[in-house]
Design a protein around this motif. Structure first.
Motif, PDB file in Angstrom:
ATOM      1  N   ASN A  56       0.816  -1.218   0.000  1.00  0.00           N
ATOM      2  CA  ASN A  56       0.000   0.000   0.000  1.00  0.00           C
ATOM      3  C   ASN A  56       0.845   1.261   0.000  1.00  0.00           C
ATOM      4  O   ASN A  56       0.439   2.283  -0.555  1.00  0.00           O
ATOM      5  CB  ASN A  56      -0.913   0.026   1.237  1.00  0.00           C
ATOM      6  N   HIS A  57       2.004   1.199   0.666  1.00  0.00           N
ATOM      7  CA  HIS A  57       2.855   2.377   0.793  1.00  0.00           C
ATOM      8  C   HIS A  57       3.947   2.419  -0.274  1.00  0.00           C
ATOM      9  O   HIS A  57       4.688   3.408  -0.357  1.00  0.00           O
ATOM     10  CB  HIS A  57       3.494   2.413   2.181  1.00  0.00           C
ATOM     11  N   ALA A  58       4.057   1.376  -1.069  1.00  0.00           N
ATOM     12  CA  ALA A  58       5.132   1.291  -2.052  1.00  0.00           C
ATOM     13  C   ALA A  58       4.905   2.232  -3.234  1.00  0.00           C
ATOM     14  O   ALA A  58       3.788   2.651  -3.519  1.00  0.00           O
ATOM     15  CB  ALA A  58       5.266  -0.152  -2.551  1.00  0.00           C
ATOM     16  N   ASN A  59       5.996   2.530  -3.909  1.00  0.00           N
ATOM     17  CA  ASN A  59       5.942   3.359  -5.122  1.00  0.00           C
ATOM     18  C   ASN A  59       5.550   2.491  -6.314  1.00  0.00           C
ATOM     19  O   ASN A  59       6.316   2.281  -7.255  1.00  0.00           O
ATOM     20  CB  ASN A  59       7.303   4.025  -5.354  1.00  0.00           C
ATOM     21  N   ILE A  60       4.331   1.964  -6.249  1.00  0.00           N
ATOM     22  CA  ILE A  60       3.802   1.073  -7.279  1.00  0.00           C
ATOM     23  C   ILE A  60       2.381   1.525  -7.615  1.00  0.00           C
ATOM     24  O   ILE A  60       1.571   1.715  -6.711  1.00  0.00           O
ATOM     25  CB  ILE A  60       3.752  -0.398  -6.795  1.00  0.00           C
ATOM     26  N   GLY A  61       2.069   1.677  -8.877  1.00  0.00           N
ATOM     27  CA  GLY A  61       0.754   2.182  -9.269  1.00  0.00           C
ATOM     28  C   GLY A  61      -0.254   1.079  -9.529  1.00  0.00           C
ATOM     29  O   GLY A  61      -0.845   1.010 -10.615  1.00  0.00           O
ATOM     30  N   TRP A  62      -0.490   0.218  -8.552  1.00  0.00           N
ATOM     31  CA  TRP A  62      -1.410  -0.898  -8.712  1.00  0.00           C
ATOM     32  C   TRP A  62      -2.714  -0.621  -7.977  1.00  0.00           C
ATOM     33  O   TRP A  62      -2.732   0.038  -6.943  1.00  0.00           O
ATOM     34  CB  TRP A  62      -0.801  -2.191  -8.163  1.00  0.00           C
ATOM     35  N   ASP A  63      -3.822  -1.152  -8.529  1.00  0.00           N
ATOM     36  CA  ASP A  63      -5.094  -1.084  -7.802  1.00  0.00           C
ATOM     37  C   ASP A  63      -5.787  -2.451  -7.744  1.00  0.00           C
ATOM     38  O   ASP A  63      -6.875  -2.580  -7.195  1.00  0.00           O
ATOM     39  CB  ASP A  63      -6.027  -0.037  -8.406  1.00  0.00           C
ATOM     40  N   TYR A  64      -5.155  -3.494  -8.329  1.00  0.00           N
ATOM     41  CA  TYR A  64      -5.620  -4.885  -8.277  1.00  0.00           C
ATOM     42  C   TYR A  64      -6.908  -5.125  -9.058  1.00  0.00           C
ATOM     43  O   TYR A  64      -7.600  -6.123  -8.826  1.00  0.00           O
ATOM     44  CB  TYR A  64      -5.806  -5.361  -6.833  1.00  0.00           C
TER      45      TYR A  64
END
Length: 298
Positions: free
Chosen positions: A206-214
């Protein structure tokens, strides 16, 4: 008094031995190396699939957040948390005994009597819902918000920001979890470990620099594109106490209408109003709630 001195000694001695064994021996249920491996995996995902491509590998406050990870996850338990948890449990049990009750009298049912997967699901849902409500309290109660500001002082998101929080927070979370967990009865160590590491992994992501929303699962699982709005410095006028309070699940926010994802939040400003005056180091951040209270009194 003698009873609580004994609890202090046993808590300190027991956890020190546990922590030392975790550090000096590797096994598949090892929390110490489990945290390191999980952190390295999520950090690798950040480097392979960066959402904010201009964000540095060692982002702002990276090392401070890394220190918080190990302090809050291990040293805090050694210094104070295990004793407080055990002492609070004993105090609560003594208070119940004084009025002729016991913690077993609160049990509605025993999770261990259910099929493992069903019991695991109930345990996960109950703990996450209580934590979601506790998280809302941290934003809504001024006294608690002064402690929670530390977590929201993050200016650039990354996996280690997950465990940047004041040592008072786990005391609040554990205290409010005690009664609900007493109601559903005890659960075995294996299940607790599964839920704990699942929540830890989701929190890191959730806090990572990753643009995912699943994708479709975004309505069930909390995710980086949703959680970034929880850290937004500018909040909607109708939700000044915050939005997107989900810990592991986004489900509660959608059910109780505290969800807020107006657009892609990749580059939004993070923090809170007045965060420019928030301390930048560990000691200052730890003492901030006390000093703030003193200023308010004076």
């Amino acid at each position: 008094m003698e009873k609580y001195l004994e609890i202090f000694k046993n808590s300190y001695h027991g956890y020190f031995n546990y922590l030392w064994s975790e550090i000096t021996s590797f096994h598949w249920e090892n929390y110490f190396y489990g945290l390191i491996i999980l952190s390295l995996l999520v950090w690798s995902l950040e480097l392979l699939f960066p959402w904010r491509k201009n964000q540095k590998v060692f982002r702002k406050d990276f090392w401070l957040d890394t220190f918080y990870m190990f302090f809050n996850f291990f040293l805090l338990n050694l210094i104070v948390l295990i004793f407080l948890s055990n002492a609070t449990e004993a105090l609560f049990d003594d208070a119940l005994a004084y009025i002729g009750l016991s913690i077993e009298s609160f049990h509605l049912f025993d999770l261990n009597s259910l099929p493992f997967r069903m019991g695991l699901l109930i345990f996960f849902l109950v703990t996450d819902f209580v934590q979601w409500n506790t998280h809302r309290l941290l934003h809504r109660v001024p006294f608690l918000w002064n402690f929670h500001k530390l977590h929201h002082s993050v200016k650039e998101m990354g996996f280690a920001a997950h465990l940047r929080y004041h040592w008072m927070e786990p005391i609040v979370y554990k205290s409010l979890l005690y009664i609900p967990l007493a109601i559903i009865g005890g659960f075995d160590v294996e299940a607790v470990a599964i839920v704990h590491f699942t929540a830890l992994a989701i929190g890191h992501l959730n806090h990572a620099n990753i643009g995912w929303d699943y994708g479709r699962f975004k309505y069930v699982l909390n995710n980086p594109k949703m959680h970034i709005w929880h850290h937004a410095k500018v909040l909607p006028k109708n939700a000044q106490y915050g939005v997107n309070f989900g810990i592991s699940l986004s489900l509660w926010d959608y059910l109780f209408r505290t969800d807020h994802i107006p657009h892609d939040g990749r580059d939004i400003a993070l923090g809170f109003d007045g965060d420019e005056n928030f301390p930048k180091n560990f000691v200052g951040q730890t003492l901030y709630p006390v000093k703030t209270k003193q200023r308010n009194v004076s």
